[in-house]
Design an enzyme around this catalytic site. Sequence first.
Site, PDB file in Angstrom:
ATOM      1  N   GLU A 124      -4.014  -7.108  15.151  1.00 28.01           N
ATOM      2  CA  GLU A 124      -3.578  -5.773  14.736  1.00 28.01           C
ATOM      3  C   GLU A 124      -4.736  -4.781  14.865  1.00 28.01           C
ATOM      4  O   GLU A 124      -4.526  -3.589  15.082  1.00 28.01           O
ATOM      5  CB  GLU A 124      -3.054  -5.798  13.281  1.00 28.01           C
ATOM      6  CG  GLU A 124      -2.192  -4.587  12.928  1.00 28.01           C
ATOM      7  CD  GLU A 124      -1.389  -4.753  11.638  1.00 28.01           C
ATOM      8  OE1 GLU A 124      -0.206  -5.156  11.699  1.00 28.01           O
ATOM      9  OE2 GLU A 124      -1.942  -4.503  10.556  1.00 28.01           O
ATOM     10  N   LYS A 139       9.848  -1.119  13.971  1.00 30.52           N
ATOM     11  CA  LYS A 139      10.357  -0.760  12.629  1.00 30.52           C
ATOM     12  C   LYS A 139      11.444   0.291  12.750  1.00 30.52           C
ATOM     13  O   LYS A 139      12.494   0.203  12.107  1.00 30.52           O
ATOM     14  CB  LYS A 139       9.226  -0.181  11.769  1.00 30.52           C
ATOM     15  CG  LYS A 139       8.223  -1.179  11.239  1.00 30.52           C
ATOM     16  CD  LYS A 139       7.269  -0.456  10.288  1.00 30.52           C
ATOM     17  CE  LYS A 139       6.036  -1.275   9.983  1.00 30.52           C
ATOM     18  NZ  LYS A 139       5.020  -0.540   9.238  1.00 30.52           N
ATOM     19  N   GLY A 163      -4.654  -2.144   5.295  1.00 31.03           N
ATOM     20  CA  GLY A 163      -3.847  -3.257   4.788  1.00 31.03           C
ATOM     21  C   GLY A 163      -4.479  -4.619   5.049  1.00 31.03           C
ATOM     22  O   GLY A 163      -4.585  -5.455   4.153  1.00 31.03           O
ATOM     23  N   ARG A 164      -4.919  -4.849   6.273  1.00 27.83           N
ATOM     24  CA  ARG A 164      -5.452  -6.178   6.625  1.00 27.83           C
ATOM     25  C   ARG A 164      -6.870  -6.395   6.111  1.00 27.83           C
ATOM     26  O   ARG A 164      -7.463  -7.439   6.335  1.00 27.83           O
ATOM     27  CB  ARG A 164      -5.356  -6.403   8.132  1.00 27.83           C
ATOM     28  CG  ARG A 164      -6.003  -5.327   8.985  1.00 27.83           C
ATOM     29  CD  ARG A 164      -5.545  -5.415  10.437  1.00 27.83           C
ATOM     30  NE  ARG A 164      -6.004  -4.312  11.252  1.00 27.83           N
ATOM     31  CZ  ARG A 164      -5.381  -3.136  11.367  1.00 27.83           C
ATOM     32  NH1 ARG A 164      -4.280  -2.904  10.683  1.00 27.83           N
ATOM     33  NH2 ARG A 164      -5.866  -2.191  12.152  1.00 27.83           N
ATOM     34  N   LYS A 208       0.838  -1.197   0.000  1.00 29.96           N
ATOM     35  CA  LYS A 208       0.000   0.000   0.000  1.00 29.96           C
ATOM     36  C   LYS A 208       0.879   1.256   0.000  1.00 29.96           C
ATOM     37  O   LYS A 208       0.688   2.160  -0.785  1.00 29.96           O
ATOM     38  CB  LYS A 208      -0.898  -0.049   1.231  1.00 29.96           C
ATOM     39  CG  LYS A 208      -1.860   1.082   1.371  1.00 29.96           C
ATOM     40  CD  LYS A 208      -2.753   0.839   2.575  1.00 29.96           C
ATOM     41  CE  LYS A 208      -3.431   2.134   2.981  1.00 29.96           C
ATOM     42  NZ  LYS A 208      -4.296   1.969   4.141  1.00 29.96           N
ATOM     43  N   HIS A 219      -3.071 -33.744  17.343  1.00 29.78           N
ATOM     44  CA  HIS A 219      -1.887 -34.526  17.710  1.00 29.78           C
ATOM     45  C   HIS A 219      -0.759 -33.627  18.192  1.00 29.78           C
ATOM     46  O   HIS A 219       0.400 -34.040  18.217  1.00 29.78           O
ATOM     47  CB  HIS A 219      -1.449 -35.362  16.507  1.00 29.78           C
ATOM     48  CG  HIS A 219      -2.529 -36.319  16.086  1.00 29.78           C
ATOM     49  ND1 HIS A 219      -2.662 -37.578  16.613  1.00 29.78           N
ATOM     50  CD2 HIS A 219      -3.577 -36.154  15.242  1.00 29.78           C
ATOM     51  CE1 HIS A 219      -3.727 -38.170  16.079  1.00 29.78           C
ATOM     52  NE2 HIS A 219      -4.300 -37.324  15.250  1.00 29.78           N
ATOM     53  N   GLU A 237      10.738  -4.691   4.140  1.00 28.35           N
ATOM     54  CA  GLU A 237      10.814  -6.095   3.709  1.00 28.35           C
ATOM     55  C   GLU A 237      10.446  -6.212   2.227  1.00 28.35           C
ATOM     56  O   GLU A 237      11.138  -6.861   1.429  1.00 28.35           O
ATOM     57  CB  GLU A 237       9.843  -6.973   4.512  1.00 28.35           C
ATOM     58  CG  GLU A 237      10.202  -7.161   5.962  1.00 28.35           C
ATOM     59  CD  GLU A 237       9.529  -6.135   6.879  1.00 28.35           C
ATOM     60  OE1 GLU A 237       9.230  -5.012   6.403  1.00 28.35           O
ATOM     61  OE2 GLU A 237       9.324  -6.458   8.055  1.00 28.35           O
TER      62      GLU A 237
HETATM   63  O1  F6P Z   1       3.545  -3.324   9.736  1.00 28.69           O
HETATM   64  C1  F6P Z   1       2.176  -3.318   9.672  1.00 28.69           C
HETATM   65  C2  F6P Z   1       1.647  -3.001   8.314  1.00 28.69           C
HETATM   66  O2  F6P Z   1       1.536  -1.635   8.156  1.00 28.69           O
HETATM   67  C3  F6P Z   1       0.331  -3.710   8.098  1.00 28.69           C
HETATM   68  O3  F6P Z   1      -0.726  -3.061   8.666  1.00 28.69           O
HETATM   69  C4  F6P Z   1       0.290  -3.828   6.628  1.00 28.69           C
HETATM   70  O4  F6P Z   1      -0.642  -4.788   6.239  1.00 28.69           O
HETATM   71  C5  F6P Z   1       1.719  -4.225   6.341  1.00 28.69           C
HETATM   72  O5  F6P Z   1       2.478  -3.491   7.274  1.00 28.69           O
HETATM   73  C6  F6P Z   1       2.194  -3.979   4.949  1.00 28.69           C
HETATM   74  O6  F6P Z   1       2.113  -2.630   4.569  1.00 28.69           O
HETATM   75  P1  F6P Z   1       2.259  -2.187   3.069  1.00 28.69           P
HETATM   76  O7  F6P Z   1       1.138  -2.767   2.293  1.00 28.69           O
HETATM   77  O8  F6P Z   1       2.215  -0.685   3.079  1.00 28.69           O
HETATM   78  O9  F6P Z   1       3.586  -2.687   2.565  1.00 28.69           O
END
Ligand code: F6P
Length: 533
Positions: free
Chosen positions: A339, A498, A253-254, A195, A370, A201
């Site tokens: 979250e 972060k 995002g979620r 987003k 199990h 990452e």
């Molecule tokens: O670190 C949390 C977060 O902001 C989430 O809420 C989100 O889904 C994820 O990182 C990824 O964010 P982005 O889509 O901006 O890379």
Amino acid sequence: MNWNDLKARAQAAGGRHILDLFDDARAADFSVTAGGLLFDYSKTNLDADTRDLLVRMAEEADVPGRREAMFSGEKINETEGRAVLHTALRNLEGTPVHVDGQDVMPEVLDTLARMEQFAGAVREGAFRGQGGPITDVVNIGIGGSDLGPAMATQALTPYHDGPRCHFVSNVDGAHIADVLRPLDPETTLVIVASKTFTTIETMTNAATARAWMSETVSDPAAQFAALSSARDKTAAFGIDDSRVFGFADWVGGRYSMWGPIGLSLMMAIGADAFRAFLSGAQAMDTHFRAAQPLENMPLMLALVGIWHNQGCGHATRAVLPYEQRLARLPAYLQQLEMESNGKRVSMDGKDLPVDSGPVVWGEPGTNGQHAFYQLIHQGTRVVPCEFMVGAEGHEDDLSHQHRLLIANCLAQSEALLKGRSIDEARTLMKGKFQGEELERQARHRVFPGNRPSTTLVYPKLTPFVLGQIVSLYEHRVFVEGVMLGINSFDQWGVELGKELAKALEPVLSGDESAGGKDGSTRQLVDFMRLNAD
Ligand code: F6P
């Protein structure tokens, strides 16, 4: 909110057995049906009076008002000044929804049409890589930009008829290395899903994928697409605007897999099945908005959650899908629930008077049986269990296995409810042991029972049903958040880690000193420096 009354009732309920609540009507009375789904919460220690209290508490918190505010585009995410409109992404008829006086639906539907066109071109081979039609799609994203499509793509495996889809999320280079190793860069499409287009990452993995592709592909950017609201950043990365699919800031995002973030899923299952997935979610939205409290599935799922967590004090809940293809659902729900509702401050900045949302965890059955069910049955802590299972599987020739799967699911909730008394355990062991040894052995075989569970049953895991289930849980999280008085739509709690990680990177590389760090962090940094090449 009458949290004390709720807690007092929970304490009183602790002295009774759930089995004693059962009469001929309870199973039906403490169940909700909606759109072919059945949610049975009769195996909980809730009685009708307490249920009424919970319904009143939901009204007192203005769940109906907040619900309408959400669906109609009001800025209910107050800490970020944003509307919350993931429901607009599945508003397939395009009924107008306004944000700041502007109907958002034309753009939503236009983006959906663009996604369908691009996914169609990839699936049919009209969009090609340097080496021919696309055989593999790699979605690079994390959190909400990974968990939704990864979970849903696995869940809907029987519907796959497009390119193979892979998901890379972890900044651990092992993840991307393992995914890319068997792929042919000349027939691979990379989707960078972020987003913000700043997540470290994702951007690191995207750069790695581009380097991998540029070893053999002359124009690697041509085999990249982006799912992001940040067009300036996607352009700076070199991705042509025709392959950028944006979404507004009112999609969290979620909550985002219903829009562009679902592109990899659409590539795998096609536009029609993706639309069926959206319409399942939309059907649950319509139900949630219209159904009376006791017939309202998301509301009742939420009230059972509030009862177990804030009322009875059970700190965790287990999500136990008896559906191997829902293996990623617990992880998906961890982000959705934790979250969203893992917050200690209410919307107005005050400390919460009760516990925040619970720890959510789980694994598919029967595997979990199990592994950790031992604790669920005989441990000292009570873990409310949320079972889910389909009446039918996809493997027609293996229907006997599906029967066994269902039998196991129903047996677990029955066992949790009934338990096994000391007398029953003694009878079981009588032939083998005598006297004190019999007593000792019998005690190990006692199951306390009286442990709460709910069961969600669906006909079969189709795209429509998956949409219903995820939307059900989204609205459950919403109701619980409103009742707790928190903002379920921000996530400030992920920021500090972060920031510190960013600051630690130059310390680990030796460019900066660990001087200002605490003793433990300094020791860990020293160890890493000594042991890395
Ligand atoms: O670190 C949390 C977060 O902001 C989430 O809420 C989100 O889904 C994820 O990182 C990824 O964010 P982005 O889509 O901006 O890379």
